[in-house]
Design an enzyme around this catalytic site. Structure first.
Site, PDB file in Angstrom:
ATOM      1  N   CYS A  43       5.795   4.637 -21.720  1.00 41.07           N
ATOM      2  CA  CYS A  43       5.095   5.532 -22.652  1.00 41.07           C
ATOM      3  C   CYS A  43       5.946   5.880 -23.874  1.00 41.07           C
ATOM      4  CB  CYS A  43       4.671   6.813 -21.939  1.00 41.07           C
ATOM      5  SG  CYS A  43       6.020   7.928 -21.549  1.00 41.07           S
ATOM      6  N   CYS A  51      11.234   5.117 -17.396  1.00 37.74           N
ATOM      7  CA  CYS A  51      12.540   4.861 -18.004  1.00 37.74           C
ATOM      8  C   CYS A  51      13.642   5.722 -17.394  1.00 37.74           C
ATOM      9  CB  CYS A  51      12.465   5.168 -19.493  1.00 37.74           C
ATOM     10  SG  CYS A  51      12.118   6.917 -19.744  1.00 37.74           S
ATOM     11  N   CYS A 112       2.458  -3.238  -8.662  1.00 40.42           N
ATOM     12  CA  CYS A 112       2.896  -4.036  -9.813  1.00 40.42           C
ATOM     13  C   CYS A 112       4.395  -3.850 -10.042  1.00 40.42           C
ATOM     14  CB  CYS A 112       2.115  -3.657 -11.065  1.00 40.42           C
ATOM     15  SG  CYS A 112       2.690  -2.155 -11.862  1.00 40.42           S
ATOM     16  N   CYS A 147       2.515   6.648 -11.307  1.00 38.00           N
ATOM     17  CA  CYS A 147       2.216   5.312 -10.786  1.00 38.00           C
ATOM     18  C   CYS A 147       0.703   5.159 -10.821  1.00 38.00           C
ATOM     19  CB  CYS A 147       2.726   5.176  -9.353  1.00 38.00           C
ATOM     20  SG  CYS A 147       2.221   3.615  -8.595  1.00 38.00           S
ATOM     21  N   CYS A 149      -0.826   2.307  -9.555  1.00 35.43           N
ATOM     22  CA  CYS A 149      -1.307   1.332  -8.565  1.00 35.43           C
ATOM     23  C   CYS A 149      -1.395   1.873  -7.146  1.00 35.43           C
ATOM     24  CB  CYS A 149      -0.389   0.121  -8.509  1.00 35.43           C
ATOM     25  SG  CYS A 149      -0.098  -0.708 -10.057  1.00 35.43           S
ATOM     26  N   GLY A1027     -12.452  -9.040 -10.309  1.00 34.70           N
ATOM     27  CA  GLY A1027     -13.671  -9.081  -9.497  1.00 34.70           C
ATOM     28  C   GLY A1027     -13.415  -9.109  -8.007  1.00 34.70           C
ATOM     29  N   GLU A1207     -11.512  -3.739  -5.946  1.00 29.04           N
ATOM     30  CA  GLU A1207     -12.420  -2.799  -6.588  1.00 29.04           C
ATOM     31  C   GLU A1207     -13.223  -1.928  -5.611  1.00 29.04           C
ATOM     32  OE1 GLU A1207     -13.836  -6.281  -8.695  1.00 29.04           O
ATOM     33  OE2 GLU A1207     -13.973  -4.998 -10.458  1.00 29.04           O
TER      34      GLU A1207
HETATM   35  S1  FES Z   1       3.289   0.069  -8.799  1.00 35.43           S
HETATM   36 FE1  FES Z   1       2.173  -0.307 -10.595  1.00 35.43          FE
HETATM   37  S2  FES Z   1       2.400   1.505 -11.689  1.00 35.43           S
HETATM   38 FE2  FES Z   1       3.354   1.961  -9.814  1.00 35.43          FE
HETATM   39  S1  FES Z   2       8.950   5.503 -21.012  1.00 34.12           S
HETATM   40 FE1  FES Z   2       7.643   6.972 -20.137  1.00 34.12          FE
HETATM   41  S2  FES Z   2       8.978   8.629 -19.816  1.00 34.12           S
HETATM   42 FE2  FES Z   2      10.181   7.237 -20.879  1.00 34.12          FE
END
Ligand code: FES
Ligand code: FES
Ligand SMILES: Cc1cc2nc3c(=O)[nH]c(=O)nc-3n(C[C@H](O)[C@H](O)[C@H](O)COP(=O)(O)OP(=O)(O)OC[C@H]3O[C@@H](n4cnc5c(N)ncnc54)[C@H](O)[C@@H]3O)c2cc1C
Length: 1255
Positions: A43, A51, A112, A147, A149, A1027, A1207
């Site tokens: 972000c 990060c 992921c 997260c 996922c 899908g 899904e």
């Molecule tokens: S495992 Fe994908 S965002 Fe957390």
């Molecule tokens: S990249 Fe999201 S808090 Fe730093």
């Protein structure tokens, strides 16, 4: 002479840097200078926690190192001078994995993997300071890591295992962490495993094995000379003594941590020159003195340290409340690094931000010591400092009285739970006939003198009276504050929630070697150690980076584009727009998908139709520079009338394509309704949803010889992206190789969007003949990309006296945004599957794809199905109200089952809806709990509980061109196997499942097989991954490959008694092919399934119990039971992970996730990571149970009798959560005499719940 160098240590290695730019962040440095790519950027606003790194400092007072998790995306690099920086790479590696990484990797705590290093680092900081943490400390440590996922459950469970309050088998003692013996054991549970794994078997955590605080830092003697760092726009002075500070102060801007100042400055693209001075290394600004009567806290001290010091040294009545209040600060990482002074001064200067620190210090009557411009030290009250705007003075410290024994009350309210950014706060210090009461409305909190005297008078604590005395205009937040305040005054403690959890995962164990076993994804260890590479982590030489020039108006002609200011910046290599595209600027979907051609442009051509539409790109040597320069490109517009508002666009009949009609024609439909004994009508409003994959859109295009291009792209459709790039570049597809190793989440949002970014990179790469990266900032991603379609729908439903549906007529308008993208496809899917789990008699669906001047909406997990689900939840509640039955009874009455036909005539095959529903009803003890809830609600006025069940049917694999998969297998002479498939891995576990299928079919151990990048030079024309059918289609292809290879190899293996390597060499010598590519197709006719029918259905049912606080509108999920039939799961850990992740995404869809636009400016209101709220770890139900039924009704479409997932669980979760909340609302409304029915309106945000529950 000042010095210009900083010294620090990263992961055990000493680092010296000269004259670092004050604008440079630690994340930038770690990733780009040191190549430590495990620190991810999700972000760049301090919100997602991807990060997170740990900063260790030596605390002389405690004579030990202290470790703090911080956001590397916000921390200015200069700030790490004399500190120990630990990144995920320093914590552990695959060779020497750290217990946190091990437990998360083997505990299936990632999908992921993009967020995972951040979670590791937050947990690592905690363990370094508290090797045996409490559950509460663990929850606090990861409260600001997001997260998208996993749904957080496996992350929490893996981390809870470090606490003696939980983890391992407690032998029935619970230890605050729940117990597997709590399950509703019954005969039905016979033959199921109860847990995916037991952490009791893991090696114990041993804090003595940690990397030590570097001796070099302890022995480092810093020079007394001040440090001066000069960047292109900022000159920063870091004095070491107060004298130096006084000498240099002059007209410089004072910073403490500089975190927020650097962040705000980085947003300004212009050239300027500023001088800053930091308090960081001056002793007086860092002092913390606890004396008998007072506590003095230096102005450069962090928010966290201030909170800890005050909590440890003030009277209990005040101390505990401070701890609780600061615990709700939205980001632990920011509190660990940013200063209280920065907080109060920046809020005071802004006059709109509501600061928790400013409120707290006002309530506590802190005295500030100020250093005046003349160099004098003076003391002042905090209120005066702000009111008189004494900002030319430097804050040296704050002094707090220790002898105050009054009682403190603080409240903070955000849009979601109280760990969100603050919208409003309130604080009161009560007792000794001298009260201090403040309300935070922005800038300096307002003191409520009238209220203070009223409380002293001892008169009645009536809400109306308190309002009157406060002289604050009526508003929801203040009502909450006063209500809670009255409770506090009456010593009514709000019930403390228990930390105990009950997480259950039931599945049927298997005797297979590979398939069916809950094997941890091979990739987990790579991601958790930071080794896994996402597109933006790939390093190339001589690359350029793109900055995106976006439309700032919703609809206009482009009169002129002037990039001259941007091009003046050193390092900027060019501006590129529509005229630079050699081929087709509207490559569309038509090449890959003949049904729904798209009209989205790569670059806007002569006009823009939405804020955020890409007009062009700047290419520069550096990503920060490219983004900055992009904002300097001047666009002249001639405004055109815009239709941003969905309602206005509907009314104006603004459409993107033809109206889609399904089912009976209008006349028959109306006749049916006329014959019905009762016709009910309703209107439904469903909001959109952002994908919020943690990895934003990213591509890297490397130009090759001739016209060749190698495209690394986070795409769900490599072949699709290949065709798009080829079309845009006017070259044949064979010149373009698209490679995808993995995505950091996709959810449907990385098909079209990913491809356009790849096209832009291709244009630049070819023009400059340099590799080109396109990596979107979160804000740009939110601005550019499309989201889930918001829907407005009307229905007329005919029922009999029992509530059985005889016919239903739907009209649905889908907000498509400015271009077609997937809108017609989503409209179609919503239409043809609108009957979902029900038999609705005569059905007609009219779908209107509406054009608005806003983001072009696209595919998102569920693709039209969640909208149908929510629509029908409203219909069912409406019928239930009419026939005076429980909603669940009405749902059951209307279910369709295996053997029935859906409204468009297709037959339902291989379906376990009935079994799932029955199992869930019993497993969740639905009826019994519902009675208990009724009892609870009778006795509780402002807190209501609700319970609801919902279900899902999802037909798979899909008919049509996307219903096939492609795989290729290569066996090398050493016997090792290389597998590639057409599908892409994006966290859904596809690669791991395919490895297991291949391993089972070839009877080879998994570690002898490698699954390589999805790449168009190995697999061409692969359908896009999505899908929920990809394990089927790709799995069938893998099986076909294995069968073909084994048909020739088996006789040799038999002869060699199964000796693999020997047989491979013999096969080679006998010219037997050791590689092949095969298609996986579903032969419907062979098992009696019609051409357009689904060979099987993934089905499920779930029960959700929820509680809402009527006053604040906040919800809290108490318990979830999810039962699903996924056949014989290929990997129960992956499938359960998909179910839990979908639950949380569905929960977000109907609660906290909002998509709204400013109808005048066209801007998305939620245009930053901080403004778009996805569920957090604190939202996870403490009682979360999942059961895989493991029914085997297999037919030839299934791979080892498994069924697709991904899904389907989202539909039932959003349905059940929404209905459970509506249950609460309906109960409250009924009790309060409001009869009017509330149809589906989503999301049910706190604000909306408040409105629905007010008279
Ligand atoms: S495992 Fe994908 S965002 Fe957390
Ligand atoms: S990249 Fe999201 S808090 Fe730093
Ligand atoms: C992701 C995120 C989440 C947040 N969540 C919350 C939350 O939940 N609640 C909340 O209340 N706030 C929240 N904040 C705001 C946060 O508290 C402030 O941004 C932060 O504390 C600023 O401190 P700093 O050290 O970065 O200030 P700096 O950047 O060092 O300084 C900020 C301002 O203060 C002035 N200043 C600094 N030091 C001095 C000094 N000694 N004397 C005079 N002036 C000085 C500077 O000139 C500048 O104007 C959040 C911020 C972020 C980024």
């Amino acid at each position: 002479m000042p010095t210009t160098g900083i010294f620090f240590n990263v992961n055990g290695k000493d680092v010296k840097e000269e004259n670092v730019d004050p604008e440079l962040t630690l994340a930038y440095y770690l990733r780009n200078k040191l190549g430590l790519r495990g620190t991810k950027l999700g972000c760049e606003e301090g919100v997602c926690g991807s990060c997170t790194v740990v900063i260790g400092t030596w605390d002389e007072d405690q004579n030990k190192a202290v470790y703090r998790a911080v956001n590397a995306c916000l921390v200015p690099l200069f700030h790490v001078h004399r500190t120990f920086v630990i990144t995920v790479e320093g914590v552990g590696s695959r060779d020497k994995i750290h217990p946190i990484q091990d437990r998360m990797a083997r505990g299936h705590a990632l999908q992921c993997g993009f967020c995972s290093p951040g979670f590791v680092m937050s947990a690592y900081a905690l363990l370094r300071n508290h090797p045996n943490p409490s559950i509460k400390q663990i929850n606090a440590a990861i409260r600001s890591n997001l997260c998208r996922c996993t749904g957080y459950r496996p992350i929490l469970e893996a981390l809870y295992s470090f606490s003696s309050e939980s983890g391992g088998c407690c032998g029935g003692k619970k230890n605050g962490g729940g117990c597997c013996k709590d399950k509703n054991s019954s005969d039905e549970d016979e033959g199921f495993d109860e847990k995916l794994l037991n952490f009791g078997d893991f090696p114990k955590y041993d804090s003595t094995q940690e990397i030590i605080f570097p001796p070099s830092l302890r022995t480092f003697v810093d020079t007394e000379k001040q440090l001066i760092l000069s960047g292109s726009r900022i000159e920063l002075t870091l004095p070491k003594t107060l004298e130096q500070f006084k000498l240099e102060r002059n007209d410089r801007n004072v910073i403490s941590s500089g975190l927020i100042t650097r962040f705000v400055t980085s947003r300004n693209p212009k050239e300027f020159s500023q001088k800053w001075i930091s308090t960081k290394y001056v002793k007086e600004f860092n002092e913390v003195k606890v004396e008998s009567d007072t506590i003095t806290i230096g102005s450069a001290v962090t928010i966290q340290k201030l909170s800890e010091t005050l909590s440890a040294s003030l009277q209990e009545n005040i101390a505990s409340e401070i701890g609780r209040f600061i615990q709700k600060f939205s980001s632990q990482q920011v509190a660990n690094f940013a200063t209280w002074t920065g907080a109060i001064v920046s809020a005071a200067k802004s006059s709109v931000s509501v600061s928790d620190l400013l409120l707290l210090l006002n309530v506590l009557d802190a005295k500030l010591t100020l250093l005046t411009e003349n160099g004098d030290l003076v003391q002042t009250e905090i209120g005066r400092f702000v009111e008189e705007k004494q900002f030319e003075n430097t804050v040296v410290n704050a002094v707090f009285s220790r002898n105050d024994n009054r009682r403190l009350f603080c409240l903070k309210l955000g849009e979601t739970s109280e760990q969100d950014s603050t919208n409003f706060n309130f604080g009161a210090l009560i007792g000794n006939k001298s009260n201090r009461i403040f309300v935070g409305l922005g800038g300096q909190p307002k003191r409520l003198n009238g209220l203070e005297s009223y409380i002293n008078s001892g008169k009645s604590m009536d809400l109306e009276e308190l309002y009157k005395e406060s002289q604050v205009e009526k508003n929801y937040n203040f009502t909450i504050a006063l209500t809670r305040f009255i409770e506090f005054l009456n010593h009514k403690e709000h019930g403390k929630s228990s930390e105990a959890v009950n997480y259950i995962q039931y599945f049927k164990p298997t005797h297979n070697e590979s398939v069916g076993r809950p094997i941890a994804n091979y990739f987990n260890e790579r991601a958790i150690t930071g080794e896994a590479l996402y597109v933006n982590d790939i390093q190339t030489h001589n690359a350029v980076h793109l900055g995106f020039v976006l439309s700032t108006v919703p609809h206009a002609e482009i009169i002129n584009v002037d990039p001259s200011e941007a091009l003046k910046l050193k390092g900027v290599c060019g501006y590129f727009g529509v005229t630079d595209i050699p081929g087709n600027n509207v490559p569309g979907l038509q090449l890959a998908n003949m049904n729904f051609p798209d009209n989205t442009t790569i670059f806007a051509d002569k006009k823009v139709e939405s804020v955020g539409q890409v007009i062009g790109v700047i290419a520069a040597n550096d990503v920060v520079l490219a983004r900055r320069a992009a904002r300097l490109v001047k666009i002249d517009y001639k405004g055109l009338k815009s239709l941003v508002d969905f309602k206005e666009a509907r009314e104006a009949e603004s459409l993107l394509g033809d109206v889609k009609n399904y089912g009976k024609d209008e006349k028959i439909m109306n006749e049916c309704l006329e014959k019905s004994s009762k016709v009910l009508e309703g209107e439904v409003e469903i909001g959109g949803q952002e994908h919020y994959y943690l990895e934003t859109q990213s591509s890297l295009v490397i130009p090759g010889e001739g016209d060749e291009l190698v495209v690394h792209c986070a795409t769900q459709g490599t072949s699709f992206t290949q065709l798009m790039v080829a079309e845009a570049m006017k070259i044949p597809a064979h010149k373009v190789i698209v490679k995808t190793k993995r995505l950091g989440g996709g959810f449907g949002g990385k098909v079209n969007n990913a491809s356009w970014i790849a096209c832009m990179c291709a244009v630049v790469a070819r023009k400059l003949n340099r590799p080109a990266y396109g990596f979107l900032s979160r804000a740009d991603d939110l601005a550019i990309t499309g989201k889930r379609h918001g829907v407005y729908a009307k229905y007329r439903v005919g029922i009999d006296s029992e509530g059985k549906i005889e016919g239903i007529y739907y009209k649905a308008w889908l907000n498509g945004g400015w271009s077609k993208d997937h809108t017609e496809g989503v409209t179609m899917v919503m239409g043809v599957l609108v009957d979902e789990v029900y038999n609705m008699g005569t059905v007609r669906f009219e779908g209107y794809p509406v054009k608005t001047n806003s983001n072009s909406n696209t595919a998102l997990r569920g693709y039209g199905n969640p909208q149908s689900k929510l629509l029908n939840e409203g219909v069912m509640r409406r019928i239930a109200r009419e026939v005076k039955k429980d909603v669940e009874e009405v749902k059951k009455l209307n279910f369709s089952f295996e053997g029935h036909h859906r409204f468009l005539g297709t037959k339902i095959h291989n379906d376990s809806l009935g079994e799932c529903w029955e199992c869930c009803t019993n497993w969740s003890e639905f009826e019994k709990r519902k009675r208990k809830i009724e009892e609870f609600n009778r006795n509780s006025k402002t807190v209501k509980r609700g319970i609801a069940m919902s279900s899902v049917r999802f037909g798979l694999p899909h008919a049509g061109p996307s219903g096939h998969g492609i795989a290729s297998i290569l066996i090398n002479l050493d016997g090792s196997i290389q597998l590639s498939i057409g599908g892409t891995e994006m966290g859904q576990g596809l690669n791991q499942k395919m490895l297991q299928v291949c391993s089972e079919a070839l009877k080879r151990p998994i570690d002898t097989i490698t699954i390589v990048d999805t790449s168009t030079d190995k697999i061409t024309n692969a359908p896009e991954t999505g899908g929920s059918q990809n394990a089927d289609t790709n799995g069938l292809a893998v099986l076909a490959c294995c069968n073909r290879i084994m048909s020739k190899l088996q006789p040799i293996l038999n002869k060699n008694e199964g000796e693999w390597e020997k047989s491979i060499r013999e096969a080679y010598a006998a010219y037997i092919p050791l590689q092949c590519t095969e298609y996986g197709t579903v032969k419907r006719e062979e098992f009696g399934v019609g051409e357009m029918e689904s060979p099987y259905n993934t089905t499920g049912a779930c029960a959700v119990e929820i509680e809402i606080d009527i006053l604040s509108g906040y919800n809290h999920v108490i318990r979830v039971d999810m039962v699903m039939d996924v056949g014989e799961s290929l990997n129960p850990a992956i499938d359960i992970g998909q179910i839990e992740g979908a639950f949380m995404q569905g929960y977000g869809l109907v609660t906290c996730e909002k998509i709204t636009f400013n109808r005048e400016t066209g801007y998305l209101d939620q245009n930053s990571a901080g403004k778009y709220k996805i569920p957090k770890a604190s939202d996870v139900p403490k009682d979360f149970r999942v059961k895989l039924l493991g029914i085997n009704k297999a037919n030839g479409a299934q791979v080892y009798s498994s069924k697709g997932i991904g899904e389907p669980p989202l539909m039932m979760s959003c349905g059940a959560v929404h209905s459970a909340i509506m249950y609460c609302i309906d109960v409250w409304r009924k009790e309060n005499g409001i009869e009017e029915f509330v149809d589906t309106i989503s999301p049910l945000s706190a604000e909306r719940i408040q409105k629905l529950c007010s008279k």
